[in-house]
Write an enzyme that holds these catalytic residues in place. Structure first.
Site, PDB file in Angstrom:
ATOM      1  N   PHE A   1      13.328  14.183  10.176  1.00  0.00           N
ATOM      2  CA  PHE A   1      12.249  14.006  10.318  1.00  0.00           C
ATOM      3  C   PHE A   1      12.279  12.637  11.226  1.00  0.00           C
ATOM      4  O   PHE A   1      11.246  12.555  12.161  1.00  0.00           O
ATOM      5  CB  PHE A   1      11.391  13.033   9.286  1.00  0.00           C
ATOM      6  CG  PHE A   1      10.101  12.633   9.154  1.00  0.00           C
ATOM      7  CD1 PHE A   1       9.253  13.411  10.000  1.00  0.00           C
ATOM      8  CD2 PHE A   1       9.416  11.610   8.537  1.00  0.00           C
ATOM      9  CE1 PHE A   1       7.792  12.895  10.419  1.00  0.00           C
ATOM     10  CE2 PHE A   1       8.257  10.955   8.667  1.00  0.00           C
ATOM     11  CZ  PHE A   1       7.331  11.817   9.771  1.00  0.00           C
TER      12      PHE A   1
ATOM     13  N   LYS B   1      -6.292   1.201  20.904  1.00  0.00           N
ATOM     14  CA  LYS B   1      -6.637   1.736  19.943  1.00  0.00           C
ATOM     15  C   LYS B   1      -7.411   0.801  19.223  1.00  0.00           C
ATOM     16  O   LYS B   1      -8.505   0.657  18.521  1.00  0.00           O
ATOM     17  CB  LYS B   1      -5.605   2.394  19.087  1.00  0.00           C
ATOM     18  CG  LYS B   1      -5.132   3.646  19.660  1.00  0.00           C
ATOM     19  CD  LYS B   1      -4.339   4.530  18.697  1.00  0.00           C
ATOM     20  CE  LYS B   1      -3.078   3.852  18.697  1.00  0.00           C
ATOM     21  NZ  LYS B   1      -2.035   5.007  17.669  1.00  0.00           N
TER      22      LYS B   1
ATOM     23  N   ASP C   1      -0.478  15.884  14.666  1.00  0.00           N
ATOM     24  CA  ASP C   1       0.446  16.337  15.307  1.00  0.00           C
ATOM     25  C   ASP C   1      -0.177  17.903  15.785  1.00  0.00           C
ATOM     26  O   ASP C   1      -1.001  18.406  15.159  1.00  0.00           O
ATOM     27  CB  ASP C   1       1.617  16.780  14.454  1.00  0.00           C
ATOM     28  CG  ASP C   1       2.251  15.329  13.985  1.00  0.00           C
ATOM     29  OD1 ASP C   1       2.421  14.468  14.753  1.00  0.00           O
ATOM     30  OD2 ASP C   1       2.633  15.468  12.759  1.00  0.00           O
TER      31      ASP C   1
ATOM     32  N   TYR D   1      -3.069  14.064   6.395  1.00  0.00           N
ATOM     33  CA  TYR D   1      -3.452  15.223   6.805  1.00  0.00           C
ATOM     34  C   TYR D   1      -2.306  16.111   7.204  1.00  0.00           C
ATOM     35  O   TYR D   1      -1.345  15.417   7.775  1.00  0.00           O
ATOM     36  CB  TYR D   1      -4.317  15.077   8.119  1.00  0.00           C
ATOM     37  CG  TYR D   1      -5.787  15.558   8.224  1.00  0.00           C
ATOM     38  CD1 TYR D   1      -6.612  15.250   7.060  1.00  0.00           C
ATOM     39  CD2 TYR D   1      -6.488  16.227   9.322  1.00  0.00           C
ATOM     40  CE1 TYR D   1      -8.016  15.680   7.213  1.00  0.00           C
ATOM     41  CE2 TYR D   1      -7.615  16.590   9.545  1.00  0.00           C
ATOM     42  CZ  TYR D   1      -8.449  16.090   8.491  1.00  0.00           C
ATOM     43  OH  TYR D   1      -9.718  16.682   8.497  1.00  0.00           O
TER      44      TYR D   1
ATOM     45  N   ARG E   1       6.914  11.190  -4.478  1.00  0.00           N
ATOM     46  CA  ARG E   1       7.988  10.842  -5.430  1.00  0.00           C
ATOM     47  C   ARG E   1       8.117   9.150  -5.549  1.00  0.00           C
ATOM     48  O   ARG E   1       8.512   8.588  -4.779  1.00  0.00           O
ATOM     49  CB  ARG E   1       9.123  11.325  -4.534  1.00  0.00           C
ATOM     50  CG  ARG E   1       9.405  12.777  -4.689  1.00  0.00           C
ATOM     51  CD  ARG E   1      10.539  13.248  -4.170  1.00  0.00           C
ATOM     52  NE  ARG E   1      10.329  14.901  -4.027  1.00  0.00           N
ATOM     53  CZ  ARG E   1      10.383  15.832  -5.053  1.00  0.00           C
ATOM     54  NH1 ARG E   1      10.804  15.417  -6.318  1.00  0.00           N
ATOM     55  NH2 ARG E   1      10.370  17.120  -4.836  1.00  0.00           N
TER      56      ARG E   1
ATOM     57  N   ASP F   1       3.981   2.379  24.513  1.00  0.00           N
ATOM     58  CA  ASP F   1       3.306   2.493  22.947  1.00  0.00           C
ATOM     59  C   ASP F   1       2.361   1.161  22.748  1.00  0.00           C
ATOM     60  O   ASP F   1       1.566   1.121  22.088  1.00  0.00           O
ATOM     61  CB  ASP F   1       4.884   2.778  22.255  1.00  0.00           C
ATOM     62  CG  ASP F   1       5.193   3.945  22.120  1.00  0.00           C
ATOM     63  OD1 ASP F   1       4.582   5.024  22.025  1.00  0.00           O
ATOM     64  OD2 ASP F   1       6.480   4.287  21.979  1.00  0.00           O
TER      65      ASP F   1
ATOM     66  N   TYR G   1       4.144   2.929  16.751  1.00  0.00           N
ATOM     67  CA  TYR G   1       5.732   3.003  16.804  1.00  0.00           C
ATOM     68  C   TYR G   1       6.458   2.090  17.433  1.00  0.00           C
ATOM     69  O   TYR G   1       6.485   1.680  18.494  1.00  0.00           O
ATOM     70  CB  TYR G   1       5.659   4.334  17.883  1.00  0.00           C
ATOM     71  CG  TYR G   1       5.102   5.617  17.192  1.00  0.00           C
ATOM     72  CD1 TYR G   1       6.224   6.619  17.019  1.00  0.00           C
ATOM     73  CD2 TYR G   1       3.763   6.129  17.188  1.00  0.00           C
ATOM     74  CE1 TYR G   1       5.782   7.815  16.235  1.00  0.00           C
ATOM     75  CE2 TYR G   1       3.420   7.271  16.478  1.00  0.00           C
ATOM     76  CZ  TYR G   1       4.511   7.900  15.995  1.00  0.00           C
ATOM     77  OH  TYR G   1       4.114   9.098  15.651  1.00  0.00           O
TER      78      TYR G   1
ATOM     79  N   SER H   1       1.015  -1.245  -0.091  1.00  0.00           N
ATOM     80  CA  SER H   1       0.198  -0.035  -0.093  1.00  0.00           C
ATOM     81  C   SER H   1       0.935   1.290  -0.179  1.00  0.00           C
ATOM     82  O   SER H   1       2.028   1.253   0.191  1.00  0.00           O
ATOM     83  CB  SER H   1      -1.195   0.158   1.215  1.00  0.00           C
ATOM     84  OG  SER H   1      -0.188  -0.026   2.407  1.00  0.00           O
TER      85      SER H   1
ATOM     86  N   ALA I   1       0.050  18.868   9.407  1.00  0.00           N
ATOM     87  CA  ALA I   1       0.107  19.011  10.797  1.00  0.00           C
ATOM     88  C   ALA I   1      -1.099  19.961  11.338  1.00  0.00           C
ATOM     89  O   ALA I   1      -1.120  21.074  10.462  1.00  0.00           O
ATOM     90  CB  ALA I   1       1.546  19.540  11.414  1.00  0.00           C
TER      91      ALA I   1
ATOM     92  N   HIS J   1       3.715  -0.918   3.707  1.00  0.00           N
ATOM     93  CA  HIS J   1       3.078   0.310   3.618  1.00  0.00           C
ATOM     94  C   HIS J   1       4.192   1.337   3.247  1.00  0.00           C
ATOM     95  O   HIS J   1       5.056   1.589   4.099  1.00  0.00           O
ATOM     96  CB  HIS J   1       2.193   0.525   4.809  1.00  0.00           C
ATOM     97  CG  HIS J   1       1.606   1.980   4.593  1.00  0.00           C
ATOM     98  ND1 HIS J   1       0.615   2.138   3.570  1.00  0.00           N
ATOM     99  CD2 HIS J   1       1.446   3.139   5.315  1.00  0.00           C
ATOM    100  CE1 HIS J   1      -0.124   3.269   3.508  1.00  0.00           C
ATOM    101  NE2 HIS J   1       0.548   4.119   4.535  1.00  0.00           N
TER     102      HIS J   1
ATOM    103  N   ALA K   1       5.780   9.266  24.752  1.00  0.00           N
ATOM    104  CA  ALA K   1       5.620   7.958  25.618  1.00  0.00           C
ATOM    105  C   ALA K   1       6.354   7.757  26.770  1.00  0.00           C
ATOM    106  O   ALA K   1       7.641   8.255  26.501  1.00  0.00           O
ATOM    107  CB  ALA K   1       5.408   6.785  24.791  1.00  0.00           C
TER     108      ALA K   1
ATOM    109  N   GLU L   1       1.384   5.613   0.666  1.00  0.00           N
ATOM    110  CA  GLU L   1       0.748   6.704   1.229  1.00  0.00           C
ATOM    111  C   GLU L   1       1.099   8.112   0.419  1.00  0.00           C
ATOM    112  O   GLU L   1       2.311   8.180   0.047  1.00  0.00           O
ATOM    113  CB  GLU L   1       1.391   7.060   2.551  1.00  0.00           C
ATOM    114  CG  GLU L   1       0.652   8.392   3.327  1.00  0.00           C
ATOM    115  CD  GLU L   1       1.403   8.439   4.647  1.00  0.00           C
ATOM    116  OE1 GLU L   1       1.011   7.812   5.608  1.00  0.00           O
ATOM    117  OE2 GLU L   1       2.226   9.616   4.852  1.00  0.00           O
TER     118      GLU L   1
END
Length: 288
Positions: free
Chosen positions: A210, A159, A101, A41, A265, A152, A139, A7, A43, A259, A146, A9
């Site tokens: 990042f 969730k 974020d 989405y 790019r 985590d 994570y 998949s 930040a 993923h 955390a 993103e």
């Protein structure tokens, strides 16, 4: 070596030029038949409308299964669920539900006065609608907020117990990082799919920045290898090799889904997929 399901993103375009870039990315990667693609989405919810428009357009014209990111940031519960309803009315049945974020200029998440206090509350509300398949973030390296790795794992379990169907991890540099996290999740009783997130490194300076901001551990050997590759003008070759080896190690360790964070790019992602034996499918009846 078996071929994993994949998949991708994407992020929503902010300019006309970026719109063409996104569409070129989609056309490059769509022939690899991803099981879904997601649209992020920004930040602080800064690309909320852009995400909505990009999701609707891709769903309508690309022929791909499109998942929309949805966050809790800077919106009331009603506004957030109205956005979800907009996705549903456009035919989108997959959501990546995230806390999000903090807005630019803020160092921590502060809930909207009438909004969701956490991703768990958002997931519970989405699950109650029974309209979506829900994915969440995970994570494998400790989240910056955390207390420790076990926190985590506990948060991810909460969730998934709240109604999420699958987790997508933050990127990492070594397969052992994912395996260690996967084992900890299994020990905690998590039995839903955890899909490793893969970042083909287009720009080492940006990837390093990042990684540091989101808590991803950078092994010394990766740092040194990219420093030398950048000097020698072989950054893309190194990035392709490292990413392909990482994916191969994951597959050999039992991973059947990957993923990719494409950053709009597609070339490195495509090259890595090719190296893994994931190539465009040819309709033999059309060729004959």
């Amino acid at each position: 070596m078996s071929k994993p399901e994949i998949s991708f993103e994407f992020f929503p375009p902010k300019t006309l030029e970026a719109s063409f870039r996104l569409w070129d990315t989609v056309q490059t990667l769509a022939p690899l038949e991803p099981r879904f693609v997601s649209v992020t989405y920004g930040a602080g919810g800064t690309t909320r409308e852009l995400t909505r428009d990009a999701v609707a357009t891709l769903h309508k014209f690309s022929g791909l299964n499109v998942a929309a990111h949805l966050t809790c940031v800077d919106a009331s519960r009603q506004e957030t669920l109205e956005i979800a309803d907009t996705f549903a009315r456009a035919g989108v049945q997959d959501i990546v539900a995230l806390r999000g974020d903090p807005p630019k200029g803020h160092d921590r998440f502060v809930p909207h006065p009438e909004g969701f206090n956490s991703s768990i509350e958002l997931i519970e509300a989405l699950a109650e609608t029974e309209m979506f398949s829900i994915r969440v973030g995970a994570y494998p390296d400790k989240h910056p907020e955390a207390a420790d790795m076990s926190a985590d794992v506990d948060w991810l379990k909460a969730k998934l117990d709240a109604g999420a169907d699958e987790a997508l991890t933050q990127f990492f540099f070594e397969a052992e990082t994912f395996f260690r996290f996967r084992d900890a999740c299994a020990k905690a009783g998590i039995d839903k799919p955890i899909v490793p997130g893969i970042l083909p490194i287009e720009n080492w300076a940006g990837a390093r920045k990042f990684a540091r901001s989101c808590g991803t551990h950078i092994p010394d050997w990766v740092e040194h290898a990219f420093e030398k590759a950048v000097r020698d003008g072989r950054e893309d070759l190194l990035a392709t090799a490292i990413c392909t080896e990482l994916c191969s190690d994951l597959i050999e360790g039992g991973v059947d889904k990957l993923h990719f964070y494409t950053l709009n790019r597609p070339e490195l992602t495509r090259d890595v997929c090719f190296a893994l034996g994931i190539t465009p499918q040819v309709d033999l009846q059309k060729v004959a």
